[in-house]
Design an enzyme around this catalytic site. Structure first.
Site, mmCIF file in Angstrom:
data_model
loop_
_atom_site.group_PDB
_atom_site.id
_atom_site.type_symbol
_atom_site.label_atom_id
_atom_site.label_comp_id
_atom_site.label_asym_id
_atom_site.label_seq_id
_atom_site.Cartn_x
_atom_site.Cartn_y
_atom_site.Cartn_z
ATOM 1 N N SER A 23 -13.284 -10.406 22.890
ATOM 2 C CA SER A 23 -13.194 -9.454 21.775
ATOM 3 C C SER A 23 -13.843 -8.118 22.124
ATOM 4 O O SER A 23 -13.382 -7.061 21.671
ATOM 5 C CB SER A 23 -13.795 -10.049 20.500
ATOM 6 O OG SER A 23 -15.196 -10.117 20.578
ATOM 7 N N ASN A 24 -14.898 -8.144 22.926
ATOM 8 C CA ASN A 24 -15.473 -6.853 23.364
ATOM 9 C C ASN A 24 -14.514 -6.123 24.296
ATOM 10 O O ASN A 24 -14.379 -4.896 24.209
ATOM 11 C CB ASN A 24 -16.817 -7.081 24.041
ATOM 12 C CG ASN A 24 -17.943 -7.201 23.029
ATOM 13 O OD1 ASN A 24 -18.321 -6.210 22.408
ATOM 14 N ND2 ASN A 24 -18.442 -8.404 22.825
ATOM 15 N N ARG A 75 -21.787 -22.389 44.515
ATOM 16 C CA ARG A 75 -22.184 -21.110 43.932
ATOM 17 C C ARG A 75 -22.064 -19.954 44.925
ATOM 18 O O ARG A 75 -21.587 -18.861 44.590
ATOM 19 C CB ARG A 75 -23.632 -21.250 43.454
ATOM 20 C CG ARG A 75 -24.035 -20.168 42.534
ATOM 21 C CD ARG A 75 -25.524 -20.099 42.345
ATOM 22 N NE ARG A 75 -25.802 -18.725 42.034
ATOM 23 C CZ ARG A 75 -25.808 -18.240 40.803
ATOM 24 N NH1 ARG A 75 -25.624 -19.000 39.783
ATOM 25 N NH2 ARG A 75 -26.007 -16.953 40.609
ATOM 26 N N ILE A 102 -24.929 -16.094 36.138
ATOM 27 C CA ILE A 102 -26.092 -15.318 36.579
ATOM 28 C C ILE A 102 -25.754 -14.730 37.941
ATOM 29 O O ILE A 102 -25.497 -15.461 38.904
ATOM 30 C CB ILE A 102 -27.347 -16.202 36.601
ATOM 31 C CG1 ILE A 102 -27.644 -16.622 35.153
ATOM 32 C CG2 ILE A 102 -28.526 -15.432 37.202
ATOM 33 C CD1 ILE A 102 -28.849 -17.488 34.970
ATOM 34 N N LEU A 103 -25.705 -13.421 37.973
ATOM 35 C CA LEU A 103 -25.230 -12.735 39.186
ATOM 36 C C LEU A 103 -26.263 -12.806 40.289
ATOM 37 O O LEU A 103 -27.471 -12.767 40.038
ATOM 38 C CB LEU A 103 -24.936 -11.264 38.853
ATOM 39 C CG LEU A 103 -23.755 -11.078 37.901
ATOM 40 C CD1 LEU A 103 -23.803 -9.686 37.276
ATOM 41 C CD2 LEU A 103 -22.440 -11.290 38.627
ATOM 42 N N ASN A 117 -24.253 -4.523 30.487
ATOM 43 C CA ASN A 117 -24.016 -5.797 29.803
ATOM 44 C C ASN A 117 -24.254 -5.586 28.310
ATOM 45 O O ASN A 117 -25.015 -4.703 27.914
ATOM 46 C CB ASN A 117 -24.987 -6.860 30.339
ATOM 47 C CG ASN A 117 -24.758 -8.219 29.696
ATOM 48 O OD1 ASN A 117 -23.618 -8.660 29.536
ATOM 49 N ND2 ASN A 117 -25.830 -8.895 29.311
ATOM 50 N N HIS A 119 -25.472 -7.665 24.811
ATOM 51 C CA HIS A 119 -26.201 -8.878 24.449
ATOM 52 C C HIS A 119 -26.383 -8.904 22.932
ATOM 53 O O HIS A 119 -26.749 -7.889 22.325
ATOM 54 C CB HIS A 119 -27.568 -8.885 25.145
ATOM 55 C CG HIS A 119 -28.336 -10.132 24.881
ATOM 56 N ND1 HIS A 119 -28.025 -11.333 25.483
ATOM 57 C CD2 HIS A 119 -29.379 -10.385 24.057
ATOM 58 C CE1 HIS A 119 -28.848 -12.263 25.038
ATOM 59 N NE2 HIS A 119 -29.679 -11.720 24.173
ATOM 60 N N SER A 146 -27.390 -5.120 21.731
ATOM 61 C CA SER A 146 -27.905 -4.139 22.695
ATOM 62 C C SER A 146 -26.954 -4.023 23.883
ATOM 63 O O SER A 146 -26.414 -5.026 24.349
ATOM 64 C CB SER A 146 -29.257 -4.585 23.268
ATOM 65 O OG SER A 146 -30.183 -4.909 22.254
ATOM 66 N N GLU A 153 -33.409 -9.246 36.268
ATOM 67 C CA GLU A 153 -34.012 -10.021 35.181
ATOM 68 C C GLU A 153 -32.961 -10.274 34.106
ATOM 69 O O GLU A 153 -32.333 -9.321 33.597
ATOM 70 C CB GLU A 153 -35.176 -9.218 34.585
ATOM 71 C CG GLU A 153 -36.009 -10.011 33.623
ATOM 72 C CD GLU A 153 -37.045 -9.130 32.921
ATOM 73 O OE1 GLU A 153 -37.522 -9.531 31.860
ATOM 74 O OE2 GLU A 153 -37.333 -8.033 33.448
ATOM 75 N N LEU A 154 -32.753 -11.525 33.751
ATOM 76 C CA LEU A 154 -31.706 -11.882 32.795
ATOM 77 C C LEU A 154 -31.921 -11.158 31.461
ATOM 78 O O LEU A 154 -32.975 -11.296 30.840
ATOM 79 C CB LEU A 154 -31.713 -13.400 32.571
ATOM 80 C CG LEU A 154 -30.642 -13.915 31.619
ATOM 81 C CD1 LEU A 154 -29.253 -13.799 32.233
ATOM 82 C CD2 LEU A 154 -30.936 -15.351 31.212
ATOM 83 N N ASP A 155 -30.918 -10.372 31.050
ATOM 84 C CA ASP A 155 -30.970 -9.607 29.797
ATOM 85 C C ASP A 155 -32.205 -8.710 29.748
ATOM 86 O O ASP A 155 -32.694 -8.375 28.664
ATOM 87 C CB ASP A 155 -30.950 -10.541 28.572
ATOM 88 C CG ASP A 155 -29.704 -11.422 28.542
ATOM 89 O OD1 ASP A 155 -28.636 -10.947 28.955
ATOM 90 O OD2 ASP A 155 -29.813 -12.585 28.117
ATOM 91 N N GLU A 184 -21.340 -4.977 18.041
ATOM 92 C CA GLU A 184 -21.029 -4.961 19.475
ATOM 93 C C GLU A 184 -19.783 -4.135 19.740
ATOM 94 O O GLU A 184 -19.706 -3.361 20.705
ATOM 95 C CB GLU A 184 -20.798 -6.392 19.980
ATOM 96 C CG GLU A 184 -22.030 -7.260 19.933
ATOM 97 C CD GLU A 184 -21.799 -8.620 20.580
ATOM 98 O OE1 GLU A 184 -21.044 -8.698 21.563
ATOM 99 O OE2 GLU A 184 -22.370 -9.608 20.087
HETATM 100 C C1 GRF Z 1 -20.693 -11.479 22.877
HETATM 101 O O1 GRF Z 1 -21.426 -11.916 21.788
HETATM 102 C C2 GRF Z 1 -21.590 -10.799 23.876
HETATM 103 O O2 GRF Z 1 -22.641 -10.116 23.277
HETATM 104 C C3 GRF Z 1 -22.094 -11.952 24.682
HETATM 105 O O3 GRF Z 1 -21.004 -12.812 24.808
HETATM 106 C C4 GRF Z 1 -20.133 -12.633 23.702
HETATM 107 C C5 GRF Z 1 -18.774 -12.340 24.240
HETATM 108 O O4 GRF Z 1 -17.797 -12.292 23.238
HETATM 109 N N1 GRF Z 1 -22.632 -11.481 25.942
HETATM 110 P P1 GRF Z 1 -16.345 -11.766 23.554
HETATM 111 O O5 GRF Z 1 -15.789 -12.642 24.676
HETATM 112 O O6 GRF Z 1 -16.449 -10.329 23.946
HETATM 113 O O7 GRF Z 1 -15.568 -11.959 22.279
#
Ligand code: GRF
Length: 239
Positions: A23-24, A75, A102-103, A117, A119, A146, A153-155, A184
């Protein structure tokens, strides 16, 4: 032949990494189609063959690539393939949009300042998973999302832009998730716009906005929009 007018810059080439519904990704595609943002999605890469976002990309005519984690030997094999694929696409900016992996540190370093990213929390609160449940359990009055530069560092990388919502006593995790997702979908295109316009960059652990170090993240509320869908229309944010 010479011209005194400067040639327009090439649009920023984005590679969007996804694992799920996308969706993003769709919000970014929509904003790029609707607004004058000097950026384009050159490719979408998924680490899951059945990610819903792949169909959204295809419907928008965007090339897709799949490096299915389950089809890699291990991995390291996955990381090597991902890295080779992204390198071949030569993006200006990598956009992680629900990419569940995790990259590896070499990859993160190679794209320092060129990878963002999103979050679903007001970082530094609630890095990791189940952010909405944790915000409710903590009795948070405010929640949100955010966008940050990616570091090892993760997030934990420098936060660029946040959007806030009040938490209502009636909210459960699903209701909160839906409200945060709307946020978002506004802050990610807006961040991409600001980067594409050359207004944002990372310097060490800092975010520079119009050349000035941000003392706190930008806030969606600082950006005036006449049209709620036009996350890009803006006035000067208070920095
Ligand atoms: C979102 O909530 C984003 O913040 C998180 O993963 C989700 C992804 O949703 N990192 P979508 O696939 O963009 O709908």
């Amino acid at each position: 032949m010479s011209s005194s007018t400067e040639a327009p810059r090439d649009p920023l080439s984005l590679v969007v990494l996804i694992s799920g519904r996308g969706s993003n990704l769709q919000a970014i595609i929509d904003a790029l189609g609707r607004e004058r943002i000097p950026a384009r999605v050159s490719a979408v890469v998924s680490n899951r063959r059945h990610a819903g976002g792949l169909a959204l990309a295809a419907a928008a005519g965007i090339p897709t690539r799949v490096i299915d984690r389950d089809e890699c030997r291990n991995r390291d094999d996955f990381d090597a393939r991902l890295s080779a694929q992204v390198r071949a696409l030569a993006p200006d900016l990598i956009v992680l949009a629900g990419f569940m992996h995790i990259l590896n540190p070499d990859f993160v370093q190679a794209y320092d300042g060129r990878m963002i990213n999103i979050h679903p929390s007001l970082l530094p609160d609630y890095p990791g998973l189940r952010t909405h449940e944790r915000a409710l359990a903590a009795g948070a009055r405010e929640h949100g999302a955010s966008v940050h530069y990616v570091t090892e560092e993760l997030d934990g990388g420098p936060v660029i832009l946040q959007g806030r919502i009040p938490v209502s006593p009636r909210d459960d995790a699903a209701a909160l998730a839906a409200k945060v997702l709307e946020v978002e979908h506004r802050i990610y295109p807006l961040t991409i716009r600001l980067i594409a316009e050359g207004r944002l960059r990372k310097r060490g652990a800092d975010v520079l906005f119009d050349g000035h170090r941000l003392e706190r993240p930008l806030d969606l509320a600082d950006f005036a929009t006449t049209d709620p869908h036009d996350a890009g229309a803006r006035v000067s944010p208070a920095t």
